[in-house]
Design an enzyme around this catalytic site. Sequence first.
Site, mmCIF file in Angstrom:
data_model
loop_
_atom_site.group_PDB
_atom_site.id
_atom_site.type_symbol
_atom_site.label_atom_id
_atom_site.label_comp_id
_atom_site.label_asym_id
_atom_site.label_seq_id
_atom_site.Cartn_x
_atom_site.Cartn_y
_atom_site.Cartn_z
ATOM 1 N N GLY A 40 -5.227 -20.984 66.342
ATOM 2 C CA GLY A 40 -5.268 -21.453 67.738
ATOM 3 C C GLY A 40 -4.952 -20.344 68.726
ATOM 4 O O GLY A 40 -5.146 -20.505 69.922
ATOM 5 N N GLY A 190 0.167 -13.364 89.409
ATOM 6 C CA GLY A 190 -1.064 -13.976 88.897
ATOM 7 C C GLY A 190 -0.725 -15.366 88.379
ATOM 8 O O GLY A 190 0.411 -15.849 88.540
ATOM 9 N N ILE A 192 -0.100 -16.567 85.425
ATOM 10 C CA ILE A 192 1.006 -16.691 84.468
ATOM 11 C C ILE A 192 2.353 -16.578 85.196
ATOM 12 O O ILE A 192 3.247 -17.406 85.007
ATOM 13 C CB ILE A 192 0.879 -15.625 83.342
ATOM 14 N N VAL A 277 2.782 -8.916 84.442
ATOM 15 C CA VAL A 277 1.937 -7.949 85.145
ATOM 16 C C VAL A 277 0.574 -7.801 84.470
ATOM 17 O O VAL A 277 -0.060 -6.759 84.539
ATOM 18 C CB VAL A 277 2.655 -6.583 85.255
ATOM 19 N N HIS A 451 -13.794 -44.019 96.254
ATOM 20 C CA HIS A 451 -12.664 -44.190 97.176
ATOM 21 C C HIS A 451 -11.672 -45.184 96.579
ATOM 22 O O HIS A 451 -12.100 -46.206 96.028
ATOM 23 C CB HIS A 451 -13.163 -44.731 98.513
HETATM 24 C C1 LIG Z 1 1.504 -17.918 79.360
HETATM 25 C C2 LIG Z 1 0.017 -18.021 79.378
HETATM 26 C C3 LIG Z 1 -0.603 -19.091 79.984
HETATM 27 C C4 LIG Z 1 -1.986 -19.183 79.985
HETATM 28 N N1 LIG Z 1 -2.572 -20.250 80.596
HETATM 29 C C5 LIG Z 1 -3.917 -20.348 80.601
HETATM 30 C C6 LIG Z 1 -4.554 -21.469 81.197
HETATM 31 O O1 LIG Z 1 -3.907 -22.374 81.705
HETATM 32 N N2 LIG Z 1 -5.899 -21.528 81.167
HETATM 33 C C7 LIG Z 1 -6.653 -20.538 80.599
HETATM 34 O O2 LIG Z 1 -7.878 -20.636 80.602
HETATM 35 N N3 LIG Z 1 -6.078 -19.462 80.044
HETATM 36 C C8 LIG Z 1 -4.738 -19.350 80.020
HETATM 37 N N4 LIG Z 1 -4.154 -18.277 79.418
HETATM 38 C C9 LIG Z 1 -5.026 -17.252 78.815
HETATM 39 C C10 LIG Z 1 -5.523 -17.696 77.440
HETATM 40 O O3 LIG Z 1 -4.423 -17.960 76.606
HETATM 41 C C11 LIG Z 1 -6.405 -16.625 76.847
HETATM 42 O O4 LIG Z 1 -7.438 -16.312 77.738
HETATM 43 C C12 LIG Z 1 -7.015 -17.088 75.538
HETATM 44 O O5 LIG Z 1 -6.023 -17.386 74.590
HETATM 45 C C13 LIG Z 1 -7.930 -15.993 74.987
HETATM 46 O O6 LIG Z 1 -8.493 -16.439 73.802
HETATM 47 P P1 LIG Z 1 -8.981 -15.422 72.687
HETATM 48 O O7 LIG Z 1 -9.647 -16.258 71.651
HETATM 49 O O8 LIG Z 1 -9.739 -14.322 73.297
HETATM 50 O O9 LIG Z 1 -7.665 -14.754 72.094
HETATM 51 P P2 LIG Z 1 -6.224 -15.274 71.674
HETATM 52 O O10 LIG Z 1 -5.977 -16.672 72.046
HETATM 53 O O11 LIG Z 1 -5.289 -14.239 72.175
HETATM 54 O O12 LIG Z 1 -6.273 -15.224 70.100
HETATM 55 C C14 LIG Z 1 -6.447 -14.020 69.409
HETATM 56 C C15 LIG Z 1 -5.957 -14.211 67.988
HETATM 57 O O13 LIG Z 1 -6.336 -13.076 67.238
HETATM 58 C C16 LIG Z 1 -5.330 -12.794 66.295
HETATM 59 N N5 LIG Z 1 -5.490 -11.394 65.887
HETATM 60 C C17 LIG Z 1 -5.407 -10.291 66.651
HETATM 61 N N6 LIG Z 1 -5.661 -9.188 65.926
HETATM 62 C C18 LIG Z 1 -5.904 -9.604 64.661
HETATM 63 C C19 LIG Z 1 -6.239 -8.931 63.458
HETATM 64 N N7 LIG Z 1 -6.385 -7.615 63.403
HETATM 65 N N8 LIG Z 1 -6.396 -9.665 62.337
HETATM 66 C C20 LIG Z 1 -6.259 -11.020 62.363
HETATM 67 N N9 LIG Z 1 -5.962 -11.711 63.492
HETATM 68 C C21 LIG Z 1 -5.786 -11.007 64.624
HETATM 69 C C22 LIG Z 1 -4.049 -13.060 67.068
HETATM 70 O O14 LIG Z 1 -2.968 -13.305 66.196
HETATM 71 C C23 LIG Z 1 -4.436 -14.293 67.885
HETATM 72 O O15 LIG Z 1 -4.079 -15.487 67.227
HETATM 73 C C24 LIG Z 1 -2.763 -18.169 79.377
HETATM 74 C C25 LIG Z 1 -2.151 -17.086 78.745
HETATM 75 C C26 LIG Z 1 -0.766 -17.021 78.737
HETATM 76 C C27 LIG Z 1 -0.133 -15.865 78.052
#
Ligand SMILES: Cc1cc2nc3c(=O)[nH]c(=O)nc-3n(C[C@H](O)[C@H](O)[C@H](O)COP(=O)(O)OP(=O)(O)OC[C@H]3O[C@@H](n4cnc5c(N)ncnc54)[C@H](O)[C@@H]3O)c2cc1C
Length: 472
Positions: A40, A190, A192, A277, A451
């Site tokens: 996830g 931002g 977050i 940041v 409405h």
């Molecule tokens: C506090 C917070 C609140 C947020 N709120 C929102 C929101 O409300 N709405 C929204 O749209 N976005 C939100 N975001 C942003 C959102 O979480 C990300 O944009 C999203 O998770 C990106 O998805 P992704 O699949 O690119 O990567 P991620 O969700 O980051 O998943 C990447 C996965 O890859 C795995 N991984 C990395 N390298 C390797 C490797 N070499 N081998 C095996 N596994 C690996 C990691 O362990 C991770 O589980 C928020 C982020 C944060 C930090």
Amino acid sequence: MADTSFDIVIIGSGPGGYVAAIRAAQLGFKTAIVERSHLGGICSNWGCIPTKALLRSAEIFHYMKHAKDYGLSAENVSFDPAAVVKRSRGVAGRMNTGVGFLMKKNKISVIWGEATLEAPGRFSVKSSPTPAPSGALGPGTYQAKHIIVATGARPRVLPGLEPDKKLVWTYFEALSPDIMPKSLLVVGSGAIGIEFASFYRTMGAEVTVVEVLPQILPVEDAEIAGFARKQFEKQGMKVISGAKVTKLEKKADSVTATIDDGKGTQTITVDRVISAVGVVGNIENIGLEKLGVKTDRGIIVADPYGRTNVPGIYAIGDVAGPPMLAHKAEHEAVICVEAIKGLHPHPMDKTMIPGCTYCHPQIASVGLTEAKAKEAGRDVRVGRFPFVGNGKAIALGEDQGLVKVIFDRKTGQLLGAHMVGAEVTELIQGFVVAMNLETTEEELFHTVFPHPTISETMKEAVLDAYGRVLNM
Ligand SMILES: Cc1cc2nc3c(=O)[nH]c(=O)nc-3n(C[C@H](O)[C@H](O)[C@H](O)COP(=O)(O)OP(=O)(O)OC[C@H]3O[C@@H](n4cnc5c(N)ncnc54)[C@H](O)[C@@H]3O)c2cc1C
């Protein structure tokens, strides 16, 4: 013998990775996903979902404290910080389990560990300290015709503001705090940063937000960000924009921050600091250099179908660049896999990606801000409608909000929509659909809005742009 050869393998199981895996399985590809930490990804475990769980507790706490406004009484309203955090972690846990279920349901192999690309079509997996879910494949060398990198992002670290897990937090500690700080400095405004500022302020902390740019929520329309800022300040949040945190001095259980606004410096002492940041892509140690995959300032360079410069290697989600949002990752995932299948999907159009911030009041937007539309040389018509003119908002006790829409004066095309107020994160999708259908003002005039709903503010803002507003 365990399978080691697949059609498509995705590295990372966040919203980009797991959605890509499901779509690939639906299209008949033999699919696997590699994860080293939590199924996830950040979204389910340390991002979108657990923050919303905390913010929900804050929202209910807020309403309980304001029970009188609704003719109700609630005495000695208080909260148990550990229980609030436990609920949020429980919600994250459910999401994590849910992704595991979806992998099984779609017959997607889960490979547990840290993946590194070895060559086009080949990668190795090292063991990970996090326990593997049952049935997962383990370390080894694997083959895949197509490898999608969806490794996500991690907190950006600024020199002098290095997080230490105790006094200077990232979102990880802010989501599972060991104490409820009485005073808090949030660096960065931002989505977050603002969500955490809103949560901790509602729970009673003295919160100061410092933003280096003149405007908080820098990607939002200036008027909407200004409106939100006033609401935050009314709630007792201190907001310092156009200023930098230049130094953090740590004591046993507090931090003194020096803030420089270009004209002078001031110091504040707080229990905890949250560094918010921005984030940087996880591009290191995955073999990109070895394969010659092009990167640029912390992200993998990919085209609107997720293709990198190396055939057979793709990148989606946060690691493929901004906006770093879960729904952008999911959408890119589907496009990427469908393009691999040869289905000719529409390429990613980044101008149609909505952005939401779940603070109180909420903020949501899509398309061009007024400033960006003008910068792009568009002659615009702007409409606005405040929540004070909306019956439902007044009935809810949520009359502080504003909707702003930007139209192209010549063509009537809706270029952007910007909202601040209750439930706007649920409403923005109306404008997103409208923009995707290249709607004009005429079509919106013809649309009936139910409405009483807050959505009527959307119609009124459109009418206002054409001098036809009704309830103001
Ligand atoms: C506090 C917070 C609140 C947020 N709120 C929102 C929101 O409300 N709405 C929204 O749209 N976005 C939100 N975001 C942003 C959102 O979480 C990300 O944009 C999203 O998770 C990106 O998805 P992704 O699949 O690119 O990567 P991620 O969700 O980051 O998943 C990447 C996965 O890859 C795995 N991984 C990395 N390298 C390797 C490797 N070499 N081998 C095996 N596994 C690996 C990691 O362990 C991770 O589980 C928020 C982020 C944060 C930090």
